[in-house]
Design a protein around this motif. Structure first.
Motif, PDB file in Angstrom:
ATOM      1  N   LYS A  93       0.845  -1.189   0.000  1.00 21.56           N
ATOM      2  CA  LYS A  93       0.000   0.000   0.000  1.00 21.56           C
ATOM      3  C   LYS A  93       0.883   1.242   0.000  1.00 21.56           C
ATOM      4  CE  LYS A  93      -3.808  -2.120   2.439  1.00 21.56           C
ATOM      5  NZ  LYS A  93      -4.685  -2.064   3.613  1.00 21.56           N
ATOM      6  N   LYS A  94       0.463   2.221  -0.781  1.00 17.81           N
ATOM      7  CA  LYS A  94       1.227   3.466  -0.845  1.00 17.81           C
ATOM      8  C   LYS A  94       0.747   4.408   0.252  1.00 17.81           C
ATOM      9  CE  LYS A  94       2.251   3.381  -5.743  1.00 17.81           C
ATOM     10  NZ  LYS A  94       2.138   4.105  -7.007  1.00 17.81           N
ATOM     11  N   ASN A  95       1.679   5.145   0.746  1.00 20.42           N
ATOM     12  CA  ASN A  95       1.390   6.154   1.747  1.00 20.42           C
ATOM     13  C   ASN A  95       0.562   7.262   1.085  1.00 20.42           C
ATOM     14  OD1 ASN A  95       1.402   7.893   3.877  1.00 20.42           O
ATOM     15  ND2 ASN A  95       3.623   7.915   4.128  1.00 20.42           N
ATOM     16  N   ASP A  96      -0.326   7.913   1.836  1.00 26.64           N
ATOM     17  CA  ASP A  96      -1.153   8.985   1.293  1.00 26.64           C
ATOM     18  C   ASP A  96      -0.300  10.117   0.738  1.00 26.64           C
ATOM     19  OD1 ASP A  96      -3.430   7.623   1.946  1.00 26.64           O
ATOM     20  OD2 ASP A  96      -3.720   8.643   3.866  1.00 26.64           O
ATOM     21  N   THR A  97       0.801  10.398   1.396  1.00 24.97           N
ATOM     22  CA  THR A  97       1.695  11.460   0.940  1.00 24.97           C
ATOM     23  C   THR A  97       2.292  11.114  -0.418  1.00 24.97           C
ATOM     24  OG1 THR A  97       2.245  11.896   3.245  1.00 24.97           O
ATOM     25  CG2 THR A  97       3.686  12.863   1.576  1.00 24.97           C
ATOM     26  N   VAL A  98       2.666   9.869  -0.591  1.00 18.12           N
ATOM     27  CA  VAL A  98       3.253   9.429  -1.850  1.00 18.12           C
ATOM     28  C   VAL A  98       2.223   9.532  -2.970  1.00 18.12           C
ATOM     29  CG1 VAL A  98       4.246   7.456  -3.067  1.00 18.12           C
ATOM     30  CG2 VAL A  98       4.929   7.929  -0.722  1.00 18.12           C
ATOM     31  N   VAL A  99       0.998   9.130  -2.693  1.00 16.15           N
ATOM     32  CA  VAL A  99      -0.066   9.207  -3.695  1.00 16.15           C
ATOM     33  C   VAL A  99      -0.297  10.659  -4.087  1.00 16.15           C
ATOM     34  CG1 VAL A  99      -2.510   8.811  -4.116  1.00 16.15           C
ATOM     35  CG2 VAL A  99      -1.173   7.085  -2.916  1.00 16.15           C
ATOM     36  N   LEU A 100      -0.342  11.540  -3.114  1.00 14.38           N
ATOM     37  CA  LEU A 100      -0.551  12.966  -3.394  1.00 14.38           C
ATOM     38  C   LEU A 100       0.599  13.533  -4.215  1.00 14.38           C
ATOM     39  CD1 LEU A 100      -2.293  15.487  -2.895  1.00 14.38           C
ATOM     40  CD2 LEU A 100      -0.978  15.854  -0.821  1.00 14.38           C
ATOM     41  N   LEU A 101       1.824  13.194  -3.880  1.00 18.87           N
ATOM     42  CA  LEU A 101       2.966  13.683  -4.643  1.00 18.87           C
ATOM     43  C   LEU A 101       2.959  13.144  -6.077  1.00 18.87           C
ATOM     44  CD1 LEU A 101       5.765  13.469  -1.949  1.00 18.87           C
ATOM     45  CD2 LEU A 101       4.800  15.533  -2.936  1.00 18.87           C
ATOM     46  N   GLU A 102       2.535  11.910  -6.255  1.00 17.46           N
ATOM     47  CA  GLU A 102       2.450  11.365  -7.613  1.00 17.46           C
ATOM     48  C   GLU A 102       1.383  12.080  -8.430  1.00 17.46           C
ATOM     49  OE1 GLU A 102       1.792   7.199  -7.045  1.00 17.46           O
ATOM     50  OE2 GLU A 102       3.928   6.771  -6.814  1.00 17.46           O
ATOM     51  N   GLU A 103       0.273  12.419  -7.805  1.00 18.34           N
ATOM     52  CA  GLU A 103      -0.778  13.160  -8.504  1.00 18.34           C
ATOM     53  C   GLU A 103      -0.273  14.545  -8.902  1.00 18.34           C
ATOM     54  OE1 GLU A 103      -4.232  13.241  -6.042  1.00 18.34           O
ATOM     55  OE2 GLU A 103      -4.566  11.073  -6.230  1.00 18.34           O
ATOM     56  N   ILE A 104       0.440  15.198  -8.015  1.00 20.69           N
ATOM     57  CA  ILE A 104       0.999  16.523  -8.326  1.00 20.69           C
ATOM     58  C   ILE A 104       1.992  16.411  -9.477  1.00 20.69           C
ATOM     59  CG2 ILE A 104       2.472  18.382  -7.433  1.00 20.69           C
ATOM     60  CD1 ILE A 104       1.160  17.878  -4.685  1.00 20.69           C
ATOM     61  N   ARG A 105       2.842  15.389  -9.437  1.00 25.05           N
ATOM     62  CA  ARG A 105       3.814  15.169 -10.517  1.00 25.05           C
ATOM     63  C   ARG A 105       3.109  14.963 -11.853  1.00 25.05           C
ATOM     64  NH1 ARG A 105       6.173   9.580 -10.273  1.00 25.05           N
ATOM     65  NH2 ARG A 105       4.122   9.243 -11.164  1.00 25.05           N
ATOM     66  N   ASP A 106       2.064  14.167 -11.850  1.00 29.27           N
ATOM     67  CA  ASP A 106       1.336  13.903 -13.090  1.00 29.27           C
ATOM     68  C   ASP A 106       0.658  15.162 -13.612  1.00 29.27           C
ATOM     69  OD1 ASP A 106       2.172  11.289 -12.862  1.00 29.27           O
ATOM     70  OD2 ASP A 106       0.267  10.577 -12.005  1.00 29.27           O
ATOM     71  N   LEU A 107       0.103  15.953 -12.712  1.00 29.54           N
ATOM     72  CA  LEU A 107      -0.526  17.202 -13.131  1.00 29.54           C
ATOM     73  C   LEU A 107       0.502  18.175 -13.701  1.00 29.54           C
ATOM     74  CD1 LEU A 107      -3.091  17.806 -10.262  1.00 29.54           C
ATOM     75  CD2 LEU A 107      -3.610  17.266 -12.639  1.00 29.54           C
ATOM     76  N   LEU A 108       1.677  18.250 -13.086  1.00 28.80           N
ATOM     77  CA  LEU A 108       2.720  19.131 -13.596  1.00 28.80           C
ATOM     78  C   LEU A 108       3.204  18.665 -14.968  1.00 28.80           C
ATOM     79  CD1 LEU A 108       4.805  19.823 -10.393  1.00 28.80           C
ATOM     80  CD2 LEU A 108       3.398  21.451 -11.663  1.00 28.80           C
ATOM     81  N   LYS A 109       3.291  17.373 -15.183  1.00 27.66           N
ATOM     82  CA  LYS A 109       3.667  16.862 -16.503  1.00 27.66           C
ATOM     83  C   LYS A 109       2.610  17.210 -17.531  1.00 27.66           C
ATOM     84  CE  LYS A 109       6.493  12.886 -15.234  1.00 27.66           C
ATOM     85  NZ  LYS A 109       6.584  11.396 -15.247  1.00 27.66           N
ATOM     86  N   LYS A 110       1.356  17.111 -17.136  1.00 31.49           N
ATOM     87  CA  LYS A 110       0.241  17.419 -18.040  1.00 31.49           C
ATOM     88  C   LYS A 110       0.251  18.899 -18.408  1.00 31.49           C
ATOM     89  CE  LYS A 110      -4.695  16.523 -18.379  1.00 31.49           C
ATOM     90  NZ  LYS A 110      -5.863  16.011 -17.668  1.00 31.49           N
ATOM     91  N   ILE A 111       0.490  19.767 -17.420  1.00 30.99           N
ATOM     92  CA  ILE A 111       0.547  21.211 -17.673  1.00 30.99           C
ATOM     93  C   ILE A 111       1.742  21.533 -18.577  1.00 30.99           C
ATOM     94  CG2 ILE A 111       0.994  23.458 -16.577  1.00 30.99           C
ATOM     95  CD1 ILE A 111      -0.642  22.441 -14.191  1.00 30.99           C
ATOM     96  N   ASP A 112       2.859  20.860 -18.355  1.00 31.50           N
ATOM     97  CA  ASP A 112       4.048  21.108 -19.159  1.00 31.50           C
ATOM     98  C   ASP A 112       3.819  20.713 -20.617  1.00 31.50           C
ATOM     99  OD1 ASP A 112       6.731  21.993 -19.412  1.00 31.50           O
ATOM    100  OD2 ASP A 112       7.386  19.875 -19.439  1.00 31.50           O
ATOM    101  N   LYS A 113       3.087  19.657 -20.847  1.00 27.19           N
ATOM    102  CA  LYS A 113       2.794  19.231 -22.226  1.00 27.19           C
ATOM    103  C   LYS A 113       1.894  20.236 -22.939  1.00 27.19           C
ATOM    104  CE  LYS A 113       3.332  14.267 -21.673  1.00 27.19           C
ATOM    105  NZ  LYS A 113       2.650  12.965 -21.739  1.00 27.19           N
ATOM    106  N   VAL A 114       0.984  20.887 -22.202  1.00 26.96           N
ATOM    107  CA  VAL A 114       0.070  21.837 -22.796  1.00 26.96           C
ATOM    108  C   VAL A 114       0.841  23.089 -23.218  1.00 26.96           C
ATOM    109  CG1 VAL A 114      -1.913  23.332 -22.321  1.00 26.96           C
ATOM    110  CG2 VAL A 114      -1.908  20.970 -21.522  1.00 26.96           C
ATOM    111  N   ASN A 115       1.789  23.504 -22.436  1.00 28.02           N
ATOM    112  CA  ASN A 115       2.554  24.728 -22.728  1.00 28.02           C
ATOM    113  C   ASN A 115       3.608  24.440 -23.699  1.00 28.02           C
ATOM    114  OD1 ASN A 115       1.072  26.302 -21.009  1.00 28.02           O
ATOM    115  ND2 ASN A 115       2.391  25.897 -19.281  1.00 28.02           N
TER     116      ASN A 115
END
Length: 59
Positions: A37-59
């Motif tokens: 099981k992943k720690n809640d903090t790890v899950v949150l950081l992975e979501e932030i990382r994925d969102l930042l990658k998504k934003i970077d692709k748009v720009n």
């Protein structure tokens, strides 16, 4: 007669060791199959990382 007793005890010990080895192998296999099981903090950081990658692709 003591030889027969020895052979019976040896066969029982051998069978018990084989059973324990098989049980240990299947238990380790089941433990390896479980996903940790992943720690809640790890899950949150992975979501932030994925969102930042998504934003970077748009720009």
């Amino acid at each position: 007669m003591p030889i027969v007793d020895f052979l019976i005890v040896a066969a029982c010990i051998f069978a018990m060791l084989k059973f324990l080895a098989h049980f240990k192998k299947t238990t380790n296999y089941q433990l390896d199959q479980e996903e940790p099981k992943k720690n809640d903090t790890v899950v949150l950081l992975e979501e932030i990382r994925d969102l930042l990658k998504k934003i970077d692709k748009v720009n």
